[in-house]
Write a protein that holds these residues in place. Structure first.
Motif, PDB file in Angstrom:
ATOM      1  N   PRO A 139     -55.994   5.366  49.982  1.00 36.24           N
ATOM      2  CA  PRO A 139     -55.668   4.508  51.119  1.00 36.24           C
ATOM      3  C   PRO A 139     -55.472   5.292  52.399  1.00 36.24           C
ATOM      4  O   PRO A 139     -55.634   4.761  53.488  1.00 36.24           O
ATOM      5  N   ALA A 140     -55.109   6.572  52.299  1.00 35.82           N
ATOM      6  CA  ALA A 140     -54.862   7.363  53.498  1.00 35.82           C
ATOM      7  C   ALA A 140     -56.124   7.627  54.288  1.00 35.82           C
ATOM      8  O   ALA A 140     -56.070   7.951  55.467  1.00 35.82           O
ATOM      9  N   ASP A 141     -57.308   7.498  53.638  1.00 34.50           N
ATOM     10  CA  ASP A 141     -58.557   7.792  54.322  1.00 34.50           C
ATOM     11  C   ASP A 141     -58.782   6.865  55.500  1.00 34.50           C
ATOM     12  O   ASP A 141     -59.463   7.211  56.462  1.00 34.50           O
TER      13      ASP A 141
ATOM     14  N   LEU B 284     -43.175  15.843  46.436  1.00 35.72           N
ATOM     15  CA  LEU B 284     -43.103  14.576  45.717  1.00 35.72           C
ATOM     16  C   LEU B 284     -42.397  13.506  46.538  1.00 35.72           C
ATOM     17  O   LEU B 284     -42.449  12.327  46.198  1.00 35.72           O
ATOM     18  N   THR B 285     -41.722  13.921  47.610  1.00 29.46           N
ATOM     19  CA  THR B 285     -41.018  12.985  48.489  1.00 29.46           C
ATOM     20  C   THR B 285     -41.249  13.400  49.945  1.00 29.46           C
ATOM     21  O   THR B 285     -41.779  14.474  50.218  1.00 29.46           O
ATOM     22  N   LEU B 286     -40.820  12.539  50.855  1.00 26.62           N
ATOM     23  CA  LEU B 286     -40.929  12.811  52.282  1.00 26.62           C
ATOM     24  C   LEU B 286     -39.535  12.820  52.906  1.00 26.62           C
ATOM     25  O   LEU B 286     -38.623  12.142  52.429  1.00 26.62           O
ATOM     26  N   PRO B 287     -39.359  13.566  54.001  1.00 28.00           N
ATOM     27  CA  PRO B 287     -38.047  13.584  54.656  1.00 28.00           C
ATOM     28  C   PRO B 287     -37.766  12.284  55.392  1.00 28.00           C
ATOM     29  O   PRO B 287     -38.688  11.501  55.680  1.00 28.00           O
ATOM     30  N   ALA B 288     -36.516  12.041  55.720  1.00 26.91           N
ATOM     31  CA  ALA B 288     -36.150  10.886  56.545  1.00 26.91           C
ATOM     32  C   ALA B 288     -36.634  11.186  57.962  1.00 26.91           C
ATOM     33  O   ALA B 288     -36.106  12.097  58.617  1.00 26.91           O
ATOM     34  N   PRO B 289     -37.627  10.482  58.467  1.00 23.57           N
ATOM     35  CA  PRO B 289     -38.272  10.870  59.726  1.00 23.57           C
ATOM     36  C   PRO B 289     -37.355  10.867  60.942  1.00 23.57           C
ATOM     37  O   PRO B 289     -37.443  11.755  61.795  1.00 23.57           O
ATOM     38  N   CYS B 290     -36.451   9.891  61.035  1.00 24.66           N
ATOM     39  CA  CYS B 290     -35.591   9.808  62.211  1.00 24.66           C
ATOM     40  C   CYS B 290     -34.468  10.833  62.185  1.00 24.66           C
ATOM     41  O   CYS B 290     -33.737  10.982  63.177  1.00 24.66           O
ATOM     42  N   ARG B 291     -34.323  11.539  61.080  1.00 26.56           N
ATOM     43  CA  ARG B 291     -33.352  12.629  61.011  1.00 26.56           C
ATOM     44  C   ARG B 291     -34.049  13.984  60.912  1.00 26.56           C
ATOM     45  O   ARG B 291     -33.382  15.008  60.739  1.00 26.56           O
ATOM     46  N   ALA B 292     -35.372  13.975  61.026  1.00 26.21           N
ATOM     47  CA  ALA B 292     -36.135  15.220  60.887  1.00 26.21           C
ATOM     48  C   ALA B 292     -36.033  16.112  62.114  1.00 26.21           C
ATOM     49  O   ALA B 292     -36.203  17.333  62.016  1.00 26.21           O
ATOM     50  N   VAL B 293     -35.742  15.512  63.271  1.00 25.68           N
ATOM     51  CA  VAL B 293     -35.640  16.290  64.512  1.00 25.68           C
ATOM     52  C   VAL B 293     -34.168  16.396  64.903  1.00 25.68           C
ATOM     53  O   VAL B 293     -33.505  15.370  65.124  1.00 25.68           O
TER      54      VAL B 293
ATOM     55  N   VAL C 199     -43.124  11.456  65.405  1.00 28.01           N
ATOM     56  CA  VAL C 199     -43.498  12.319  64.293  1.00 28.01           C
ATOM     57  C   VAL C 199     -43.902  11.421  63.120  1.00 28.01           C
ATOM     58  O   VAL C 199     -43.265  10.397  62.864  1.00 28.01           O
ATOM     59  N   ASP C 200     -44.952  11.807  62.432  1.00 27.83           N
ATOM     60  CA  ASP C 200     -45.434  11.054  61.277  1.00 27.83           C
ATOM     61  C   ASP C 200     -45.668  12.008  60.111  1.00 27.83           C
ATOM     62  O   ASP C 200     -46.265  13.082  60.293  1.00 27.83           O
ATOM     63  N   PHE C 201     -45.205  11.618  58.934  1.00 29.92           N
ATOM     64  CA  PHE C 201     -45.404  12.401  57.719  1.00 29.92           C
ATOM     65  C   PHE C 201     -46.236  11.571  56.743  1.00 29.92           C
ATOM     66  O   PHE C 201     -45.916  10.411  56.477  1.00 29.92           O
ATOM     67  N   GLU C 202     -47.266  12.178  56.211  1.00 26.52           N
ATOM     68  CA  GLU C 202     -48.120  11.490  55.241  1.00 26.52           C
ATOM     69  C   GLU C 202     -48.263  12.349  53.985  1.00 26.52           C
ATOM     70  O   GLU C 202     -48.742  13.481  54.048  1.00 26.52           O
ATOM     71  N   ARG C 203     -47.782  11.813  52.862  1.00 30.90           N
ATOM     72  CA  ARG C 203     -47.905  12.531  51.583  1.00 30.90           C
ATOM     73  C   ARG C 203     -49.144  12.011  50.868  1.00 30.90           C
ATOM     74  O   ARG C 203     -49.230  10.834  50.532  1.00 30.90           O
TER      75      ARG C 203
ATOM     76  N   TYR D 139     -45.524   0.355  54.639  1.00 29.95           N
ATOM     77  CA  TYR D 139     -45.392  -0.444  53.419  1.00 29.95           C
ATOM     78  C   TYR D 139     -45.172   0.410  52.176  1.00 29.95           C
ATOM     79  O   TYR D 139     -45.009  -0.115  51.083  1.00 29.95           O
ATOM     80  N   ASP D 140     -45.185   1.717  52.345  1.00 26.14           N
ATOM     81  CA  ASP D 140     -44.947   2.619  51.214  1.00 26.14           C
ATOM     82  C   ASP D 140     -44.289   3.880  51.757  1.00 26.14           C
ATOM     83  O   ASP D 140     -44.959   4.842  52.125  1.00 26.14           O
ATOM     84  N   THR D 141     -42.963   3.856  51.842  1.00 26.18           N
ATOM     85  CA  THR D 141     -42.241   4.993  52.409  1.00 26.18           C
ATOM     86  C   THR D 141     -42.307   6.223  51.533  1.00 26.18           C
ATOM     87  O   THR D 141     -41.898   7.304  51.959  1.00 26.18           O
ATOM     88  N   ASP D 142     -42.814   6.081  50.324  1.00 30.29           N
ATOM     89  CA  ASP D 142     -43.004   7.237  49.456  1.00 30.29           C
ATOM     90  C   ASP D 142     -44.253   8.005  49.859  1.00 30.29           C
ATOM     91  O   ASP D 142     -44.409   9.164  49.520  1.00 30.29           O
ATOM     92  N   ARG D 143     -45.128   7.337  50.608  1.00 31.52           N
ATOM     93  CA  ARG D 143     -46.401   7.943  51.004  1.00 31.52           C
ATOM     94  C   ARG D 143     -46.509   8.236  52.491  1.00 31.52           C
ATOM     95  O   ARG D 143     -47.173   9.192  52.889  1.00 31.52           O
ATOM     96  N   LYS D 144     -45.867   7.394  53.317  1.00 34.86           N
ATOM     97  CA  LYS D 144     -46.005   7.582  54.758  1.00 34.86           C
ATOM     98  C   LYS D 144     -44.771   7.077  55.492  1.00 34.86           C
ATOM     99  O   LYS D 144     -44.319   5.960  55.269  1.00 34.86           O
ATOM    100  N   VAL D 145     -44.239   7.931  56.393  1.00 29.03           N
ATOM    101  CA  VAL D 145     -43.078   7.559  57.206  1.00 29.03           C
ATOM    102  C   VAL D 145     -43.265   8.125  58.609  1.00 29.03           C
ATOM    103  O   VAL D 145     -44.065   9.036  58.830  1.00 29.03           O
ATOM    104  N   GLY D 146     -42.517   7.572  59.550  1.00 32.57           N
ATOM    105  CA  GLY D 146     -42.611   8.061  60.919  1.00 32.57           C
ATOM    106  C   GLY D 146     -41.445   7.588  61.752  1.00 32.57           C
ATOM    107  O   GLY D 146     -40.689   6.689  61.353  1.00 32.57           O
TER     108      GLY D 146
END
Length: 283
Positions: free
Chosen positions: A166-168, A46-55, A110-114, A87-94
């Motif tokens: 939108p992810a398509d 339901l959420t994504l990790p903080a990308p710059c702290r993921a590594v 690294v990119d995460f897409e929910r 524009y939507d950190t709930d859906r995509k971060v990197g």
């Protein structure tokens, strides 16, 4: 004959009419057994990790040689990374990192897409699988193809809706690759590009489907472009776990055009990081 008062008779008639009406409402004319549509289950995440702290910093030191030797403030800046603009950190971060060493420049992202399905009949996982499949196809790969022999990391095992998502639109259009199997050691010559080798490093390390990484994964190997003097080499690892699609990109450009990046090292390190991220998501 028994005498029935008028009031009692009227009550009996009213009860009889009500019973008849109820019987008609619940009888043969009712649409009993109509199917009920059950919404597809939501995705695990339901959420994504903080990308710059993921590594972890220890991993960044290994992936970005030379950064650890920089002065304190410059070192912190490199390891802090740069968050991707979304524009939507709930859906995509990197996040991305880059280090310049005397011998070469290394970069990592690294990119995460929910993925969320807008069709109640299609689950988030199925929608995410569609997004992943498009990336796999863009890389010139197919999960139906026979994967090449796994490398050492693989052996260890670490680690129909019409609604538009939108992810398509976010598919790697420049992805190309080859699904040829890895050459066997008995094919003659080494695979490190040394003299006498029967194949170049690029041929020895093709793009391919990966096993034991998330629900589905592939590796895309992009050596330097033909005719380009720069020995730039990029490796991407893309994997899906439930309704999240993760992309790891790791690249090297030597300072001298006579130096050739070690494609095998880039692949091994990109895969190792992808497996760590998959484990972190599963926790």
């Amino acid at each position: 004959m028994a005498y029935v008062p008028g009031v009692a008779l009227l009550a009996a008639l009213v009860v009889g009419c009500s019973a008849g009406a109820d019987g008609n409402a619940n009888g043969a004319d009712s649409k009993a057994g109509s199917p009920t549509v059950t919404p597809a289950p939501p995705g695990k995440y339901l959420t994504l990790p903080a990308p710059c702290r993921a590594v972890p910093r220890s991993t960044l030191k290994d992936l970005l040689p030379g950064a650890a030797e920089l002065p304190g403030d410059q070192q912190d800046k490199v390891f802090r990374g740069s968050a991707a603009v979304t524009y939507d950190t709930d859906r995509k971060v990197g996040c991305s990192w880059k280090s310049d060493a005397p011998s070469a420049t290394r970069s990592l992202s690294v990119d995460f897409e929910r993925v969320v399905s807008y069709d109640p009949a299609v689950s988030d996982d199925d929608r995410a699988d569609t997004v992943y499949a498009k990336k796999e196809k863009a890389a010139g790969l197919s999960s139906s193809a026979t994967p090449g022999p796994p490398d050492e990391n693989d052996k260890k095992g670490e680690g129909s809706g019409k609604a538009e998502d939108p992810a398509d639109a976010d598919t790697d259009a420049d992805a190309t690759g080859s699904a040829e199997p890895l050459p066997s050691e008995s094919s003659g010559g080494s695979t490190d590009g040394t003299p006498g080798s029967s194949s170049s490093p690029e041929e020895a390390l093709p793009s391919r489907i990966l096993d034991n990484l998330g629900d589905a994964a592939f590796l895309q190997d992009l050596p330097k472009q033909a005719g380009s003097p720069a020995q730039h080499h990029t490796v991407s690892v893309v994997f899906r776990t439930s309704n999240v699609v993760v992309t790891v990109r790791y690249a090297e450009q030597p300072a001298l055009i006579t130096q050739v990046p070690d494609g095998r090292e880039l692949q091994e390190k990109a895969q190792a990081l992808a497996r760590k991220l998959a484990e972190t998501l599963s926790e």
